[in-house]
Motif scaffolding. Structure first.
Motif, mmCIF file in Angstrom:
data_model
loop_
_atom_site.group_PDB
_atom_site.id
_atom_site.type_symbol
_atom_site.label_atom_id
_atom_site.label_comp_id
_atom_site.label_asym_id
_atom_site.label_seq_id
_atom_site.Cartn_x
_atom_site.Cartn_y
_atom_site.Cartn_z
ATOM 1 N N VAL A 119 0.857 -1.187 0.000
ATOM 2 C CA VAL A 119 0.000 0.000 0.000
ATOM 3 C C VAL A 119 0.889 1.231 0.000
ATOM 4 O O VAL A 119 2.042 1.183 0.450
ATOM 5 N N CYS A 120 0.343 2.330 -0.507
ATOM 6 C CA CYS A 120 1.127 3.554 -0.612
ATOM 7 C C CYS A 120 0.198 4.749 -0.453
ATOM 8 O O CYS A 120 -0.853 4.809 -1.094
ATOM 9 N N MET A 121 0.562 5.688 0.418
ATOM 10 C CA MET A 121 -0.210 6.906 0.553
ATOM 11 C C MET A 121 0.171 7.861 -0.576
ATOM 12 O O MET A 121 1.353 8.008 -0.909
ATOM 13 N N MET A 122 -0.824 8.506 -1.164
ATOM 14 C CA MET A 122 -0.578 9.397 -2.289
ATOM 15 C C MET A 122 0.396 10.517 -1.925
ATOM 16 O O MET A 122 1.205 10.942 -2.747
ATOM 17 N N SER A 123 0.345 10.976 -0.677
ATOM 18 C CA SER A 123 1.217 12.070 -0.255
ATOM 19 C C SER A 123 2.689 11.664 -0.219
ATOM 20 O O SER A 123 3.573 12.519 -0.195
ATOM 21 N N GLN A 124 2.954 10.352 -0.217
ATOM 22 C CA GLN A 124 4.334 9.865 -0.140
ATOM 23 C C GLN A 124 4.749 9.091 -1.389
ATOM 24 O O GLN A 124 5.768 8.413 -1.391
ATOM 25 N N ILE A 125 3.961 9.217 -2.444
ATOM 26 C CA ILE A 125 4.162 8.340 -3.592
ATOM 27 C C ILE A 125 5.508 8.546 -4.287
ATOM 28 O O ILE A 125 6.113 7.596 -4.784
ATOM 29 N N LEU A 126 6.001 9.771 -4.305
ATOM 30 C CA LEU A 126 7.266 10.039 -5.005
ATOM 31 C C LEU A 126 8.430 9.279 -4.380
ATOM 32 O O LEU A 126 9.312 8.797 -5.095
ATOM 33 N N THR A 127 8.440 9.154 -3.064
ATOM 34 C CA THR A 127 9.541 8.459 -2.395
ATOM 35 C C THR A 127 9.230 6.988 -2.134
ATOM 36 O O THR A 127 10.129 6.145 -2.187
ATOM 37 N N SER A 128 7.962 6.682 -1.869
ATOM 38 C CA SER A 128 7.607 5.311 -1.479
ATOM 39 C C SER A 128 7.435 4.360 -2.659
ATOM 40 O O SER A 128 7.849 3.192 -2.588
ATOM 41 N N LEU A 129 6.806 4.830 -3.740
ATOM 42 C CA LEU A 129 6.480 3.911 -4.828
ATOM 43 C C LEU A 129 7.707 3.259 -5.460
ATOM 44 O O LEU A 129 7.688 2.044 -5.710
ATOM 45 N N PRO A 130 8.788 3.993 -5.747
ATOM 46 C CA PRO A 130 9.970 3.311 -6.308
ATOM 47 C C PRO A 130 10.500 2.203 -5.400
ATOM 48 O O PRO A 130 10.882 1.125 -5.886
ATOM 49 N N LYS A 131 10.512 2.442 -4.087
ATOM 50 C CA LYS A 131 10.986 1.417 -3.145
ATOM 51 C C LYS A 131 10.048 0.216 -3.139
ATOM 52 O O LYS A 131 10.488 -0.935 -3.120
ATOM 53 N N ILE A 132 8.740 0.501 -3.137
ATOM 54 C CA ILE A 132 7.751 -0.583 -3.116
ATOM 55 C C ILE A 132 7.877 -1.449 -4.362
ATOM 56 O O ILE A 132 7.898 -2.683 -4.281
ATOM 57 N N LEU A 133 7.947 -0.828 -5.534
ATOM 58 C CA LEU A 133 8.053 -1.598 -6.777
ATOM 59 C C LEU A 133 9.347 -2.405 -6.817
ATOM 60 O O LEU A 133 9.368 -3.536 -7.317
ATOM 61 N N GLY A 134 10.424 -1.833 -6.281
ATOM 62 C CA GLY A 134 11.690 -2.570 -6.231
ATOM 63 C C GLY A 134 11.570 -3.841 -5.403
ATOM 64 O O GLY A 134 12.074 -4.900 -5.798
ATOM 65 N N LYS A 135 10.864 -3.757 -4.268
ATOM 66 C CA LYS A 135 10.666 -4.940 -3.423
ATOM 67 C C LYS A 135 9.754 -5.962 -4.094
ATOM 68 O O LYS A 135 9.995 -7.166 -4.015
#
Length: 218
Positions: A119-135
């Motif tokens: 899951v990813c909060m929209m407010s943190q998507i710029l930093t969180s999404l790349p890490k999430i997709l990498g995992k």
């Protein structure tokens, strides 16, 4: 210079072998915004967008190889719970990331209970999404620490799965009759569930229940 370039090309993973990322949300502009970020992440390749369940099912049925679905909390014809049910039953190999606004934390809770991989909060998507997709590319599900902390610090969820479904449909603006038709229940049964929901949320109106639910305050 040419030798170095040749070496990079030989060791880079072919684009077709990278997981394809499909973005689905009821608003095309949201899909495009998330897609522009995904296109910059080297571990994956950007696939097409979907705004409704029919379009999403069509895209998933044509997908070959590993795939990741980035899913908003609503499509134009379905809420998060119904979409997750479809994807999990028909396309269990697809990894799912649910993206929600900070005011929609209830959907994050629902996503985790329904088997989303992250899951990813929209407010943190710029930093969180790349890490999430990498995992996810590595085969690991991941829940960001701040979200996990909020989930575990709250009281146990007192709402049943059916009550979650009804609340999600309330958020989408459906009437009691429309909810009964969607879920195969009688209107009286829907009213019974609503009464129980109001008691659990300590509210006395439809609007108050919706506001409390989308904020995750239950």
């Amino acid at each position: 210079m040419n030798d170095a370039q040749t070496q990079v090309d030989m060791t880079a993973e072919p684009l077709a072998d990278r997981p394809q990322v499909i973005v689905a949300d009821r608003q095309l502009i949201v899909c495009q915004g998330i897609g522009s970020l995904v296109a910059q992440i080297p571990e994956v390749r950007l696939g097409p967008f979907a705004t409704d369940k029919a379009g999403l099912k069509q895209l998933l049925s044509k997908t070959e190889g590993p795939a990741i679905l980035i899913l908003g909390v609503r499509l134009s014809d379905g809420d998060l719970t119904s979409v997750l049910d479809v994807v999990r039953k028909s396309y269990p190999q697809v990894m799912i990331v649910v993206v929600a606004e900070d005011t929609e934390f209830a959907f994050i809770r629902t996503a985790i209970k329904s088997g989303a991989n992250s899951v990813c909060m929209m407010s943190q998507i710029l930093t969180s999404l790349p890490k999430i997709l990498g995992k996810l590319v590595e085969g690991h599900s991941i829940v960001p620490t701040d979200i996990l902390r909020k989930l575990t610090s709250e009281n146990a969820d007192s709402l049943s799965r059916r009550e979650h479904e009804i609340l999600a449909l309330l958020v989408d603006g459906l009437t009691n009759f429309q909810i009964s038709a969607r879920l195969g229940l009688s209107e009286n049964t829907v009213k019974y569930y609503l009464k129980a929901i109001y008691q659990k949320l300590d509210v006395n109106s439809r609007g108050a229940a919706i506001a409390k639910y989308v904020a995750g305050n239950y």
